[in-house]
Motif scaffolding. Sequence first.
Motif, PDB file in Angstrom:
ATOM      1  N   PRO A  41       0.690  -1.361  -0.003  1.00 45.92           N
ATOM      2  CA  PRO A  41       0.039  -0.005   0.040  1.00 45.92           C
ATOM      3  C   PRO A  41       0.839   1.205  -0.315  1.00 45.92           C
ATOM      4  CG  PRO A  41       0.152  -1.132   2.222  1.00 45.92           C
ATOM      5  CD  PRO A  41       0.726  -1.809   1.358  1.00 45.92           C
ATOM      6  N   ARG A  42       1.340   1.464  -1.044  1.00 44.36           N
ATOM      7  CA  ARG A  42       2.289   2.723  -1.210  1.00 44.36           C
ATOM      8  C   ARG A  42       1.899   3.356  -2.503  1.00 44.36           C
ATOM      9  NH1 ARG A  42       8.372   1.119   0.968  1.00 44.36           N
ATOM     10  NH2 ARG A  42       7.612   0.581   2.925  1.00 44.36           N
ATOM     11  N   GLY A  43       2.027   4.638  -2.673  1.00 42.99           N
ATOM     12  CA  GLY A  43       1.744   5.492  -4.011  1.00 42.99           C
ATOM     13  C   GLY A  43       0.506   5.269  -4.568  1.00 42.99           C
ATOM     14  N   LEU A  44      -0.091   5.781  -5.635  1.00 38.97           N
ATOM     15  CA  LEU A  44      -1.102   6.048  -6.186  1.00 38.97           C
ATOM     16  C   LEU A  44      -1.431   5.124  -7.471  1.00 38.97           C
ATOM     17  CD1 LEU A  44      -1.492   9.948  -5.815  1.00 38.97           C
ATOM     18  CD2 LEU A  44      -2.286   8.024  -4.366  1.00 38.97           C
ATOM     19  N   LEU A  45      -2.550   5.216  -8.065  1.00 40.26           N
ATOM     20  CA  LEU A  45      -2.839   4.327  -8.981  1.00 40.26           C
ATOM     21  C   LEU A  45      -2.730   5.031 -10.441  1.00 40.26           C
ATOM     22  CD1 LEU A  45      -4.335   1.677 -10.057  1.00 40.26           C
ATOM     23  CD2 LEU A  45      -6.399   2.903 -10.091  1.00 40.26           C
ATOM     24  N   LEU A  46      -1.750   4.526 -11.497  1.00 42.25           N
ATOM     25  CA  LEU A  46      -1.297   5.138 -12.367  1.00 42.25           C
ATOM     26  C   LEU A  46      -1.678   4.381 -13.612  1.00 42.25           C
ATOM     27  CD1 LEU A  46       2.305   6.246 -11.409  1.00 42.25           C
ATOM     28  CD2 LEU A  46       0.204   7.760 -11.537  1.00 42.25           C
ATOM     29  N   LEU A  47      -2.513   4.695 -14.708  1.00 45.39           N
ATOM     30  CA  LEU A  47      -3.031   4.173 -15.816  1.00 45.39           C
ATOM     31  C   LEU A  47      -3.418   5.176 -16.744  1.00 45.39           C
ATOM     32  CD1 LEU A  47      -3.917   1.151 -16.861  1.00 45.39           C
ATOM     33  CD2 LEU A  47      -6.029   1.719 -16.162  1.00 45.39           C
ATOM     34  N   ARG A  48      -2.717   4.980 -18.007  1.00 46.60           N
ATOM     35  CA  ARG A  48      -3.077   6.114 -19.206  1.00 46.60           C
ATOM     36  C   ARG A  48      -4.203   5.363 -19.841  1.00 46.60           C
ATOM     37  NH1 ARG A  48       2.416   7.384 -22.426  1.00 46.60           N
ATOM     38  NH2 ARG A  48       0.421   9.032 -23.271  1.00 46.60           N
ATOM     39  N   THR A  49      -5.207   6.334 -20.095  1.00 44.91           N
ATOM     40  CA  THR A  49      -6.451   5.767 -20.737  1.00 44.91           C
ATOM     41  C   THR A  49      -7.310   7.163 -21.289  1.00 44.91           C
ATOM     42  OG1 THR A  49      -8.857   4.951 -20.357  1.00 44.91           O
ATOM     43  CG2 THR A  49      -7.801   6.113 -18.624  1.00 44.91           C
ATOM     44  N   ASN A  50      -7.731   7.026 -22.479  1.00 44.07           N
ATOM     45  CA  ASN A  50      -8.309   8.167 -23.216  1.00 44.07           C
ATOM     46  C   ASN A  50      -9.666   8.107 -22.530  1.00 44.07           C
ATOM     47  OD1 ASN A  50      -6.141   8.729 -24.618  1.00 44.07           O
ATOM     48  ND2 ASN A  50      -6.590   7.194 -26.099  1.00 44.07           N
ATOM     49  N   SER A  51     -10.440   7.112 -21.780  1.00 42.32           N
ATOM     50  CA  SER A  51     -11.690   7.259 -21.490  1.00 42.32           C
ATOM     51  C   SER A  51     -11.899   8.072 -20.354  1.00 42.32           C
ATOM     52  CB  SER A  51     -12.144   5.597 -20.982  1.00 42.32           C
ATOM     53  OG  SER A  51     -13.250   5.600 -20.340  1.00 42.32           O
ATOM     54  N   LYS A  52     -12.828   9.296 -20.510  1.00 40.32           N
ATOM     55  CA  LYS A  52     -13.344  10.181 -19.253  1.00 40.32           C
ATOM     56  C   LYS A  52     -13.611   9.298 -18.175  1.00 40.32           C
ATOM     57  CE  LYS A  52     -12.079  13.688 -21.986  1.00 40.32           C
ATOM     58  NZ  LYS A  52     -10.775  14.388 -21.640  1.00 40.32           N
ATOM     59  N   ALA A  53     -14.403   8.333 -18.450  1.00 41.73           N
ATOM     60  CA  ALA A  53     -15.206   7.625 -17.213  1.00 41.73           C
ATOM     61  C   ALA A  53     -14.279   7.061 -16.455  1.00 41.73           C
ATOM     62  CB  ALA A  53     -16.304   6.616 -17.731  1.00 41.73           C
ATOM     63  N   LEU A  54     -13.135   6.343 -17.188  1.00 43.55           N
ATOM     64  CA  LEU A  54     -12.057   5.456 -16.395  1.00 43.55           C
ATOM     65  C   LEU A  54     -11.245   6.695 -15.703  1.00 43.55           C
ATOM     66  CD1 LEU A  54     -10.978   2.557 -18.515  1.00 43.55           C
ATOM     67  CD2 LEU A  54     -12.376   2.545 -16.329  1.00 43.55           C
ATOM     68  N   GLN A  55     -11.009   7.851 -16.310  1.00 46.20           N
ATOM     69  CA  GLN A  55     -10.082   8.932 -15.692  1.00 46.20           C
ATOM     70  C   GLN A  55     -10.772   9.238 -14.392  1.00 46.20           C
ATOM     71  OE1 GLN A  55      -9.775  11.808 -18.975  1.00 46.20           O
ATOM     72  NE2 GLN A  55      -8.127  10.444 -19.999  1.00 46.20           N
ATOM     73  N   LYS A  56     -11.986   9.578 -14.419  1.00 44.59           N
ATOM     74  CA  LYS A  56     -12.991   9.960 -13.295  1.00 44.59           C
ATOM     75  C   LYS A  56     -12.715   8.832 -12.130  1.00 44.59           C
ATOM     76  CE  LYS A  56     -16.284  13.032 -15.497  1.00 44.59           C
ATOM     77  NZ  LYS A  56     -17.682  13.506 -15.723  1.00 44.59           N
ATOM     78  N   LEU A  57     -12.903   7.762 -12.483  1.00 45.36           N
ATOM     79  CA  LEU A  57     -12.810   6.535 -11.614  1.00 45.36           C
ATOM     80  C   LEU A  57     -11.326   6.599 -10.914  1.00 45.36           C
ATOM     81  CD1 LEU A  57     -14.015   4.241 -10.255  1.00 45.36           C
ATOM     82  CD2 LEU A  57     -13.299   2.597 -12.439  1.00 45.36           C
ATOM     83  N   ILE A  58     -10.366   6.454 -11.769  1.00 47.02           N
ATOM     84  CA  ILE A  58      -9.021   6.605 -11.321  1.00 47.02           C
ATOM     85  C   ILE A  58      -8.764   7.858 -10.318  1.00 47.02           C
ATOM     86  CG2 ILE A  58      -6.489   6.715 -11.878  1.00 47.02           C
ATOM     87  CD1 ILE A  58      -7.247   5.349 -14.365  1.00 47.02           C
ATOM     88  N   LEU A  59      -9.119   8.867 -10.648  1.00 45.27           N
ATOM     89  CA  LEU A  59      -9.150  10.067  -9.744  1.00 45.27           C
ATOM     90  C   LEU A  59      -9.971   9.977  -8.477  1.00 45.27           C
ATOM     91  CD1 LEU A  59      -8.121  13.262  -9.485  1.00 45.27           C
ATOM     92  CD2 LEU A  59     -10.505  13.698 -10.552  1.00 45.27           C
ATOM     93  N   SER A  60     -10.953   9.324  -8.353  1.00 46.03           N
ATOM     94  CA  SER A  60     -11.680   8.859  -7.207  1.00 46.03           C
ATOM     95  C   SER A  60     -11.008   8.129  -6.333  1.00 46.03           C
ATOM     96  CB  SER A  60     -13.112   8.462  -7.535  1.00 46.03           C
ATOM     97  OG  SER A  60     -14.095   9.412  -8.209  1.00 46.03           O
ATOM     98  N   ILE A  61     -10.574   6.857  -6.934  1.00 43.09           N
ATOM     99  CA  ILE A  61      -9.746   6.109  -6.442  1.00 43.09           C
ATOM    100  C   ILE A  61      -8.291   6.410  -5.641  1.00 43.09           C
ATOM    101  CG2 ILE A  61      -8.255   3.796  -6.405  1.00 43.09           C
ATOM    102  CD1 ILE A  61     -10.197   2.848  -8.684  1.00 43.09           C
ATOM    103  N   ASN A  62      -7.741   7.324  -6.425  1.00 40.81           N
ATOM    104  CA  ASN A  62      -6.691   8.037  -5.691  1.00 40.81           C
ATOM    105  C   ASN A  62      -6.895   8.782  -4.553  1.00 40.81           C
ATOM    106  OD1 ASN A  62      -4.874   6.592  -7.520  1.00 40.81           O
ATOM    107  ND2 ASN A  62      -4.839   8.256  -9.092  1.00 40.81           N
ATOM    108  N   THR A  63      -8.016   9.502  -4.566  1.00 36.35           N
ATOM    109  CA  THR A  63      -8.469  10.416  -3.505  1.00 36.35           C
ATOM    110  C   THR A  63      -8.687   9.739  -2.226  1.00 36.35           C
ATOM    111  OG1 THR A  63      -9.605  12.130  -5.103  1.00 36.35           O
ATOM    112  CG2 THR A  63     -10.189  12.324  -2.851  1.00 36.35           C
ATOM    113  N   TYR A  64      -9.479   8.537  -2.585  1.00 31.00           N
ATOM    114  CA  TYR A  64      -9.676   7.704  -1.597  1.00 31.00           C
ATOM    115  C   TYR A  64      -8.132   6.852  -0.852  1.00 31.00           C
ATOM    116  CZ  TYR A  64     -11.014   3.244   0.829  1.00 31.00           C
ATOM    117  OH  TYR A  64     -11.070   2.235   1.988  1.00 31.00           O
TER     118      TYR A  64
END
Length: 308
Positions: A41-64
């Motif tokens: 459990p270190r660092g944040l989730l890093l995933l390159r994607t063009n999907s706006k929905a997945l980008q929002k999901l990754i942002l929410s997960i990183n905030t959590y």
Amino acid sequence: MRFFLEIVLIIVVIWQCIIIRNYQLEIGQLCAELNLLLENPRGLLLLRTNSKALQKLILSINTYLQILYQKKTEFQIMKTELHEMMINLSHDLKTPLTTLSGYVQLLHIRYHENHNNYQSIETILEKLQAKAEQTNRMIMQFLDIAKIESGDMEIEFSQIDLGRLCKEIAMEYYDILEINGFDVDLHIEAKPLLTNSDKNAVACILHNLIDNALKYGIDGKYFGLTVRETKQHILIEVEDHGQGIAEDEQLYIFERNYRGKAARQQTNNGSGLGLAICHKLSEKLQAELSVNSLPKIKTVFSLLLEKS
């Protein structure tokens, strides 16, 4: 025309299949990254994607994850502090309890040596009582700070007269001040000094501040208590002329278990919780607690509360 529409429909279906396939691959990568974070459990989730929905999901997960890491750090700090507190408390209680046991044994010996040796027995009983009171104060301070930090200590605001309360508390210390030869200087305005606060919490702060002044101000033989009003506040000041607190220590004096140089030099230096309790209670009362000290000249603890 029909043939053209069929071609378009086939292209659309193939395109949708490609999009779904890409989603599946990216979600698979996302799950794999999350599994790695669960194992380490270190660092944040890093995933390159063009999907706006997945980008929002990754942002929410990183905030959590950021909140989770912060809470984990706070928990570890609290766990370490609790461990240190338990060690300090065990050490602090061991000495007075051993002394109590020794006095009891001595009392038993003196009694059997001479039943009528009242003076010697009375002296031992006085020492027993003083040591028992010291031990009781340590335990009560530990319980107080545990209640404050767990949220179990209820704060009930009501209108109180700080002038009257400070006079009542000062009178409780009259005998000990007189016995120890303190010069007492009280400046408490005669008119009502009203504030909306918790009487028990304010009394607890004052008792701890006065105990502190008597304990570490014994060399200066001076005790001062001032209660006065300003334009918007009521100010309480507890002053002594003892060893004082060095400037570099004043930043840490309200931290739990912190002991300044004066406290470390004493053999029976208490639990190190008194000023921490004062600070935490003042925060709950929305009051301001501060210290200003010139070593071996004067030390003033100030409590500032809003007027009613």
